[in-house]
Write a protein that holds these residues in place. Structure first.
Motif, short mmCIF file in Angstrom:
data_model
loop_
_atom_site.label_atom_id
_atom_site.label_comp_id
_atom_site.label_asym_id
_atom_site.label_seq_id
_atom_site.Cartn_x
_atom_site.Cartn_y
_atom_site.Cartn_z
N LEU A 1 0.86 -1.18 0.00
CA LEU A 1 0.00 0.00 0.00
C LEU A 1 0.90 1.23 0.00
O LEU A 1 1.56 1.53 1.00
CB LEU A 1 -0.91 -0.02 1.24
CG LEU A 1 -1.91 1.11 1.39
CD1 LEU A 1 -2.84 1.17 0.18
CD2 LEU A 1 -2.71 0.94 2.67
N LEU A 2 0.91 1.95 -1.12
CA LEU A 2 1.80 3.08 -1.31
C LEU A 2 1.04 4.27 -1.86
O LEU A 2 0.16 4.11 -2.70
CB LEU A 2 2.93 2.73 -2.29
CG LEU A 2 3.77 1.48 -1.98
CD1 LEU A 2 4.74 1.21 -3.13
CD2 LEU A 2 4.53 1.63 -0.68
N ARG B 1 1.68 8.22 -3.77
CA ARG B 1 2.56 8.58 -4.89
C ARG B 1 4.00 8.79 -4.44
O ARG B 1 4.94 8.36 -5.12
CB ARG B 1 2.04 9.83 -5.59
CG ARG B 1 2.96 10.25 -6.73
CD ARG B 1 2.35 11.15 -7.77
NE ARG B 1 1.41 12.13 -7.27
CZ ARG B 1 0.91 13.12 -8.02
NH1 ARG B 1 1.27 13.25 -9.28
NH2 ARG B 1 0.05 13.97 -7.51
N GLU B 2 4.20 9.42 -3.29
CA GLU B 2 5.56 9.65 -2.81
C GLU B 2 6.26 8.34 -2.49
O GLU B 2 7.46 8.17 -2.76
CB GLU B 2 5.52 10.56 -1.58
CG GLU B 2 6.89 11.09 -1.19
CD GLU B 2 6.83 12.06 -0.02
OE1 GLU B 2 7.88 12.65 0.31
OE2 GLU B 2 5.75 12.20 0.60
N CYS B 3 5.51 7.39 -1.93
CA CYS B 3 6.10 6.08 -1.64
C CYS B 3 6.40 5.32 -2.92
O CYS B 3 7.43 4.63 -3.02
CB CYS B 3 5.16 5.27 -0.76
SG CYS B 3 4.95 5.90 0.92
N TRP B 4 5.52 5.41 -3.91
CA TRP B 4 5.79 4.77 -5.19
C TRP B 4 7.08 5.33 -5.80
O TRP B 4 7.89 4.58 -6.37
CB TRP B 4 4.62 4.99 -6.16
CG TRP B 4 3.55 3.96 -6.08
CD1 TRP B 4 2.30 4.10 -5.57
CD2 TRP B 4 3.64 2.59 -6.55
NE1 TRP B 4 1.59 2.93 -5.67
CE2 TRP B 4 2.39 1.99 -6.27
CE3 TRP B 4 4.63 1.84 -7.15
CZ2 TRP B 4 2.11 0.66 -6.59
CZ3 TRP B 4 4.36 0.52 -7.47
CH2 TRP B 4 3.13 -0.05 -7.19
N GLU B 5 7.27 6.62 -5.69
CA GLU B 5 8.49 7.22 -6.23
C GLU B 5 9.72 6.62 -5.57
O GLU B 5 10.69 6.23 -6.24
CB GLU B 5 8.46 8.74 -6.01
CG GLU B 5 9.72 9.45 -6.52
CD GLU B 5 9.69 10.93 -6.22
OE1 GLU B 5 9.99 11.71 -7.13
OE2 GLU B 5 9.37 11.30 -5.07
N SER C 1 3.34 0.86 -16.96
CA SER C 1 2.93 1.88 -17.93
C SER C 1 1.45 1.74 -18.27
O SER C 1 0.75 2.75 -18.43
CB SER C 1 3.80 1.80 -19.19
OG SER C 1 3.83 0.50 -19.72
N ARG C 2 0.94 0.52 -18.36
CA ARG C 2 -0.49 0.36 -18.62
C ARG C 2 -1.32 0.88 -17.45
O ARG C 2 -2.40 1.47 -17.65
CB ARG C 2 -0.81 -1.11 -18.90
CG ARG C 2 -0.42 -1.55 -20.31
CD ARG C 2 -1.06 -2.89 -20.65
NE ARG C 2 -0.52 -3.97 -19.85
CZ ARG C 2 0.54 -4.71 -20.20
NH1 ARG C 2 1.16 -4.46 -21.35
NH2 ARG C 2 0.96 -5.69 -19.42
N MET C 3 -0.84 0.68 -16.22
CA MET C 3 -1.54 1.23 -15.07
C MET C 3 -1.65 2.74 -15.17
O MET C 3 -2.65 3.34 -14.75
CB MET C 3 -0.80 0.85 -13.77
CG MET C 3 -0.90 -0.62 -13.40
SD MET C 3 0.22 -1.06 -12.03
CE MET C 3 -0.43 -0.06 -10.69
N GLY D 1 0.59 11.36 -13.92
CA GLY D 1 -0.83 11.40 -14.30
C GLY D 1 -1.80 11.14 -13.17
O GLY D 1 -3.02 11.25 -13.37
N GLY D 2 -1.33 10.77 -12.00
CA GLY D 2 -2.23 10.54 -10.87
C GLY D 2 -2.70 9.12 -10.70
O GLY D 2 -3.42 8.82 -9.74
N ALA D 3 -2.32 8.21 -11.60
CA ALA D 3 -2.80 6.83 -11.50
C ALA D 3 -2.29 6.13 -10.25
O ALA D 3 -2.88 5.15 -9.79
CB ALA D 3 -2.39 6.04 -12.74
N PHE D 4 -1.18 6.61 -9.69
CA PHE D 4 -0.59 5.98 -8.52
C PHE D 4 -0.90 6.74 -7.23
O PHE D 4 -0.32 6.46 -6.19
CB PHE D 4 0.92 5.84 -8.70
CG PHE D 4 1.30 4.82 -9.75
CD1 PHE D 4 1.61 3.53 -9.39
CD2 PHE D 4 1.32 5.17 -11.09
CE1 PHE D 4 1.95 2.59 -10.35
CE2 PHE D 4 1.66 4.24 -12.06
CZ PHE D 4 1.97 2.94 -11.69
N ASP D 5 -1.81 7.70 -7.30
CA ASP D 5 -2.27 8.37 -6.09
C ASP D 5 -3.11 7.40 -5.26
O ASP D 5 -3.72 6.47 -5.80
CB ASP D 5 -3.10 9.60 -6.43
CG ASP D 5 -2.26 10.70 -7.09
OD1 ASP D 5 -1.03 10.53 -7.18
OD2 ASP D 5 -2.85 11.71 -7.51
N LEU D 6 -3.15 7.61 -3.96
CA LEU D 6 -3.83 6.68 -3.06
C LEU D 6 -5.04 7.32 -2.42
O LEU D 6 -4.95 8.42 -1.85
CB LEU D 6 -2.85 6.22 -1.96
CG LEU D 6 -3.45 5.37 -0.83
CD1 LEU D 6 -3.93 4.03 -1.36
CD2 LEU D 6 -2.43 5.18 0.30
#
Length: 325
Positions: free
Chosen positions: A17-18, A20-24, A46-48, A74-79
């Motif tokens: 569970l991440l 955007r900052e954690c994904w980075e 990339s598809r995500m 693009g915001g797709a990895f925002d939580l």
């Protein structure tokens, strides 16, 4: 189960569970130490994000850091933490172990800190297991003591290959001693790894066997099941009372196929080590939710008691977890 009965209860031993900052932080770790993972998982990532996988792959080869920035822009990895928790509950996920990360965050602190914040908001749904870098054993010991004492984390997680840390160094054994002292279980990335910088078998059943012999009180969870060495992993689970196996990153629908290499799991995991098998999700790897992945185990040729043990009962006993009243 019927729709009226609701989804089957699940405990996920490998949640991630991440925000955007954690994904980075997480993805930059690959860029710095295991860039091959962009090659393997780049299409999924990339598809995500709704990006062209070929463009992402080309950029990742030229400038991995820029590729990560583009991926997250693009915001797709925002939580949305509340929506995530509600969705898990609707899928029958009673509890989820969140495997954290030791990487620094842009705004200060490390991913372990942020994961502890998620757990604090949903303490019955989540528990955090602190991640450490064992290439610096002293630092790893300091961090896991902080994770347990200050952040309330209930386990530890290590992926030795990411930093080329020797799983059997004396410094690593000193870290395992501390886990025994604190009573913390350890999730270990096992099986092959996809980094061309290291041997494929950097940390497999052989290392886990040596760790279990020297640290008999340490609970070890073999992350990703140790594939492709599944017969050896079955023997390891038979040999050591405190070694368990979870099969995240492998889709149940594919595991059941002849030739998958998982055949020994269904032979021994339904008999001699049926109490040692745990479910793990890791949603982003598959593009499937935890509930969807758990539902695919209905295709396993195992009885219902065994399925319940794999999905829920074994993990509940291991974690000492009880349903909230």
């Amino acid at each position: 189960m019927t729709a009226e009965a609701g989804p089957r209860p699940v405990i996920d031993m490998a949640g991630m569970l991440l925000d955007r900052e954690c994904w980075e932080a997480y993805l930059l770790g690959f860029a710095e130490t295991a860039e091959d993972y962009f090659r393997v998982f780049g299409p999924r990532l990339s598809r995500m994000a709704g990006l062209d996988p070929r463009e992402f792959a080309a950029l990742a080869r030229r400038d991995p850091r820029e590729a990560v920035t583009w991926l997250l822009s693009g915001g797709a990895f925002d939580l949305d933490l509340d929506a995530y928790a509600a969705r898990l509950a609707g899928e029958g996920v009673r509890h989820q172990v969140l495997l954290s990360n030791y990487r620094p965050l842009r705004g200060g602190g490390v991913v372990n800190d942020r994961v502890a914040e998620f757990v604090a908001k949903y303490p019955t749904l989540f528990e955090g297991w602190g991640c450490v870098d064992l290439s610096d054993p002293d630092g790893a010991i300091t961090e896991i003591r902080r994770c347990a004492g200050q952040l309330g984390m209930r386990g530890a997680a290590v992926s030795h290959f990411l930093t080329a840390a020797d799983p059997l160094s004396e410094g690593a054994h000193a870290f395992y001693d501390v886990l025994e002292e604190l009573g913390l279980p350890l999730w270990v990335h096992t099986g092959h790894n996809l980094s061309s910088r290291l041997r494929m078998d950097w940390c497999t059943w052989r290392a886990l066997d040596a760790i279990a012999v020297r640290h008999p009180g340490l609970v070890l969870v073999a992350g990703h099941g140790g594939w492709p060495w599944i017969p050896e992993m079955m023997a390891l689970c038979q040999r050591h009372p405190n070694v368990y196996l979870e099969f995240s990153t492998y889709r149940p629908r594919q595991m059941k196929q002849p030739g998958s290499g998982w055949e020994p799991l269904f032979a021994h995991g339904t008999s001699t080590v049926r109490h040692k098998i745990l479910f793990g999700g890791l949603e982003w790897i598959h593009g499937r939710t935890t509930g969807q992945l758990a539902a695919e185990t209905a295709e396993f040729d195992i009885d219902e008691r065994c399925r319940e043990a794999w999905l829920y009962g074994n993990a509940a006993r291991l974690l000492g977890w009880e349903e909230p009243s």
